[in-house]
Write a protein that holds these residues in place. Structure first.
Motif, short mmCIF file in Angstrom:
data_model
loop_
_atom_site.label_atom_id
_atom_site.label_comp_id
_atom_site.label_asym_id
_atom_site.label_seq_id
_atom_site.Cartn_x
_atom_site.Cartn_y
_atom_site.Cartn_z
N GLU A 183 -4.92 21.50 13.39
CA GLU A 183 -3.11 21.74 13.69
C GLU A 183 -2.28 22.41 13.27
OE1 GLU A 183 -5.95 20.42 11.15
OE2 GLU A 183 -4.88 20.15 9.43
N ALA A 211 -2.16 23.20 16.98
CA ALA A 211 -0.82 23.13 17.66
C ALA A 211 0.48 23.26 16.99
CB ALA A 211 -1.22 21.09 17.29
N THR A 217 6.06 11.53 12.36
CA THR A 217 4.89 13.09 11.64
C THR A 217 4.92 13.52 12.43
OG1 THR A 217 4.08 10.15 11.41
CG2 THR A 217 2.44 12.49 10.24
N ALA A 218 4.35 13.77 13.85
CA ALA A 218 3.68 15.24 14.65
C ALA A 218 4.79 15.90 14.80
CB ALA A 218 2.53 14.60 15.51
N ALA A 260 5.67 17.65 11.23
CA ALA A 260 4.56 18.09 10.55
C ALA A 260 4.54 20.08 11.29
CB ALA A 260 3.38 17.23 11.41
N GLN A 261 4.32 20.05 12.89
CA GLN A 261 4.67 20.66 13.32
C GLN A 261 6.08 21.92 12.89
OE1 GLN A 261 4.19 21.81 17.42
NE2 GLN A 261 2.04 20.40 17.68
N ARG A 299 -4.91 15.24 14.54
CA ARG A 299 -4.64 16.38 14.08
C ARG A 299 -4.40 17.38 15.17
NH1 ARG A 299 -9.46 18.55 10.88
NH2 ARG A 299 -8.49 20.03 10.35
N SER A 300 -5.37 16.78 16.69
CA SER A 300 -3.88 18.09 17.71
C SER A 300 -3.04 17.55 18.52
CB SER A 300 -5.07 17.44 19.14
OG SER A 300 -4.97 16.72 19.35
N ARG A 301 -2.49 17.03 16.95
CA ARG A 301 -0.77 16.11 17.10
C ARG A 301 0.09 17.25 16.72
NH1 ARG A 301 -2.71 16.01 22.14
NH2 ARG A 301 -3.00 14.10 23.27
N GLY A 302 -0.87 18.19 15.50
CA GLY A 302 -0.47 18.62 14.49
C GLY A 302 -0.51 18.08 13.66
N VAL A 303 -0.97 16.70 13.09
CA VAL A 303 -0.69 16.03 12.04
C VAL A 303 -2.22 16.74 11.16
CG1 VAL A 303 -1.42 13.43 10.98
CG2 VAL A 303 -0.22 13.33 12.87
N PRO A 304 -1.45 17.15 9.58
CA PRO A 304 -2.04 17.65 9.19
C PRO A 304 -3.13 16.87 8.73
CG PRO A 304 -0.39 18.02 7.60
CD PRO A 304 -0.27 17.02 8.84
N PHE A 341 -3.43 8.06 7.86
CA PHE A 341 -3.34 7.27 8.77
C PHE A 341 -4.52 6.37 9.51
CE2 PHE A 341 0.59 10.19 11.23
CZ PHE A 341 1.39 9.34 10.73
#
Lengths: 251, 446
Positions: A75, A78, A103-104, A107-108, B398-403, B410
């Motif tokens: 993360e 990302a 959410t993504a 979060a970023q 996670r690879s999309r930035g979701v911790p 999820f």
């Protein structure tokens, strides 16, 4: 942008060396393609760069704008601007596409110290980008990738890329399983994102995708290393002659 | 017929010097004040006789192999401090509904809404039981009694004999609002026993919500009788304290073309046993029973047992059992589920799935799915799985930035989605989903 130097990687569970001293540099704004036969380590490279568990880096380094990628959680990579478009996008029943993506994005943004994007703004942005990719608004409400066709899944990957606005995009065989029209849509989506401060690493088996996404540089990968680097013509040569001669020539 | 015990577990034998079963039952009964009952007097006496005959369960009883009955057998529960629960946000409070408040199992009229609502008759058991006659007379203890075969359910018989209060609901139309039963606690050592009787008349519909926590130990029974074409949608979200002991039974009789949908959310609780006995008696009826269970052994021992028995006694009926458990830090889950298809119950469509998501290696899930089929033109299936989080999906998020913690939330919600799908109303489903999400977020980092 992306610098990989003498990268050695093995599978944690099998003690099997996959990458054997791979070096590569993708400057800002460029599109690089990696081609290579099955088993050459292309997917492993994409997973190691994006931080998937199960791989052990035994030697070498990978940095993005000078930052050590390999020390970061997926993360964090990302949030730093790395994106991997999956060869097989994962289905997640019960989690809405829109909820997941918002959410993504947030979060970023949070990780970068930016303010969260409001629901209204997000909705507006995603609708516009979905329309460009010919993604039905109904699909956005459905669970992530559930019931999507192969082409829809790949377009959904590009939609995520467009919303997350990464600086370094890795595309792992995004063309696999796509018909000609779907491939063109995906390529158009990618081309629309090309910019002087965004780079692409396009992993593919076939030259066909590269007709639509023109690379600046083509690398041939074999047995865990880059064995030859050239211009777009190199991809055409692979298409005509196969890998055999090229690999023999590279020794 | 197929029977599979996925995993077995040793059950500690009874401690030597413990009272003999008969004495134990007497001690259990002595600690309760058994109401004599008005219209229920006969049913209570019959239930007591049934109970004396079957006795309290022991660890050797087939249906108590995976769950230790002794805390339920004990004369009194261990007291639990009133504040010993998590600070959850209340459910359903912003929705139009008719509210009935029970404090440790006893109706609290002052806290409840007026009981009049068009299309529905509501009485409370304690109040109604001062009289000799009531429409519920033909049902109180009757569905429970018929649910004692082939498997004994002693705590349900105990409940019929001892219930202090409860609600008697007769639905004759489609009331404009759901009925919401809210349980509250007042005494640290309360042993709460309540018994609801629900009769949904032909073509009538009811949504019944039940939330909150009662007693240090609770024993709740619902007898639900669905007439032809009736619909009952029951959604329970019991808020258990970490040390709570709870025992619940749902007995339902489903007539032709009727639809029963039941969903239960359970979080926390030292020892919880939820039994359902569904008797499908008329053609073209539908019964769906679902549950989502979350247990974290770090905040106290956690053991949750769902024991379900669905009987198909008519043609072209559909039943679904969807049970999902998320277990971590040594939490234990049990599922015992059976579909019985009687001779002549042709074109039965019976489905059962029980699944556990184990978030660590210390937690365990024990499942015993059973099918028993005496008709030759039926479609029945059962499945049971125990698994860990899907690492590929976790990496994808996670690879999309979701911790990581958020990504796990999820994936757990994704795992539970099938069970939540059984809640028809989107608003209710959304609130249950939010409650789950809040619990998962609170319990994420341990």
């Amino acid at each position: 942008m992306l610098k990989i130097n003498n990268l050695h990687v093995k599978l944690e569970e099998e003690d099997k060396q996959i990458l054997k001293g791979l070096s590569l540099e993708v400057p800002a704004g460029q599109v690089h393609a990696i081609m290579g036969p099955n088993g050459s380590g292309k997917s492993t490279l994409s997973y190691v760069l994006s931080g998937r568990d199960g791989y052990e880096v035994t030697e070498g380094e990978a940095t993005m704008d000078g930052e050590d990628l390999l020390e970061m959680e997926p993360e964090e990579r990302a949030a730093a601007g790395l994106f991997l478009a999956f060869q097989y996008p994962v289905e997640i029943p019960g989690v809405g596409n829109m909820t997941f993506l918002r959410t993504a994005v947030n979060a970023q943004r949070k990780a970068r110290g930016q303010e969260e994007i409001s629901s209204g703004e997000f909705l507006k942005a995603i609708r516009a980008k979905a329309a460009e990719l010919q993604i039905d608004a109904e699909m956005l409400k459905r669970p992530v990738n559930v019931g999507f066709s192969g082409g829809e899944k790949k377009r959904n990957e590009i939609l995520q890329m467009a919303m997350l606005e990464p600086r370094m995009c890795i595309m792992d065989e995004t063309d696999s399983g796509l018909d000609v029209d779907a491939m063109r849509l995906v390529a158009d989506g990618v081309n629309a994102l090309r910019s002087p401060d965004r780079s692409f690493l396009v992993i593919t088996h076939y030259q066909r995708l590269l007709n639509h996404i023109q690379p600046d540089v083509v690398h041939i990968m074999s047995n865990g290393r880059i064995v030859k680097t050239g211009g777009p013509d190199l991809a055409l040569q692979v298409e005509d002659e196969g890998y055999g001669d090229l690999l023999a020539e590279a020794g | 017929m197929s029977e599979a015990a996925v995993q077995t577990k040793d059950v500690t034998p009874q401690v030597s010097g413990a009272p003999k079963p008969v004495d134990a039952l007497q001690a259990r009964l002595d600690a309760l004040s058994l109401p004599k009952g008005g219209f229920t007097a006969g049913a209570r006496a019959d239930a007591l006789a049934r109970l004396r005959e079957m006795g309290l369960p022991g660890p050797r009883d087939e249906y108590w192999r995976y769950t230790d009955p002794r805390p339920f057998n004990a004369p009194v529960p261990q007291p639990i401090p009133i504040e010993a629960r998590e600070p959850d946000s209340p459910l359903f409070l912003d929705l139009p509904r008719l509210t009935l408040v029970f404090v440790d199992g006893a109706f609290d009229a002052a806290e409840s809404d007026d009981l009049s609502l068009e299309g529905i008759e509501i009485d409370t058991l304690a109040q109604a039981d001062t009289g000799a006659d009531h429409w519920a007379k033909g049902l109180y203890g009757v569905l429970e009694a018929s649910g004692q075969n082939p498997v004994k359910r002693p705590f349900a018989a105990l409940n019929t004999a001892a219930a202090q209060d409860g609600v008697l609901i007769r639905v004759t139309a489609k009331p404009s609002r759901p009925v919401h039963i809210i349980h509250r606690r007042a005494r640290e050592d309360a042993d709460a026993t309540w018994h609801h009787v629900i009769r949904v008349e032909e073509g009538a519909e009811l949504t019944l919500l039940e939330t909150g926590m009662a007693g240090a130990r609770s024993n709740g029974v619902i007898e639900a009788d669905l007439a032809k074409g009736a619909r009952l949608h029951y959604i329970a979200a019991k808020r258990a304290g970490h040390q709570k002991l709870g025992n619940a039974h749902l007995f339902a009789r489903v007539a032709a073309e009727a639809q029963l949908k039941s969903f239960a959310l359970s979080v926390n609780g030292t020892l919880m046993r939820h039994e359902a006995f569904i008797d499908i008696t008329g053609d073209d009826a539908v019964a769906h029973i679902a549950a989502a269970v979350l247990g974290d052994g770090n905040v106290g021992a956690f053991h949750h047992d769902d024991t379900v028995f669905v009987t198909h006694g008519a043609e072209r009926c559909e039943s679904r059992q969807v049970f999902k458990k998320v277990l971590k830090n040594g939490a234990e889950g049990v599922f015992q589920g059976k579909i019985l298809v009687k001779p002549g119950a042709q074109k039965t469509d019976g489905y059962q799935i029980s699944q556990a998501l184990l978030l660590d290696e210390r937690s365990q899930f024990l499942a015993k799915p059973e099918l028993e089929i005496y008709a030759d033109d039926v479609q029945c299936s059962h499945g049971s799985t125990t698994g860990a989080l899907d690492e590929t999906a976790l990496f994808y998020l996670r690879s999309r930035g979701v911790p990581r913690d958020r990504a796990i939330v999820f994936l757990v919600l994704s795992f539970l989605a099938d069970a939540l799908e059984e809640i028809e109303d989107e608003v209710l489903r959304g609130q249950i989903n939010d409650r789950l999400e809040a619990w998962l977020t609170r319990h994420g980092n341990q």
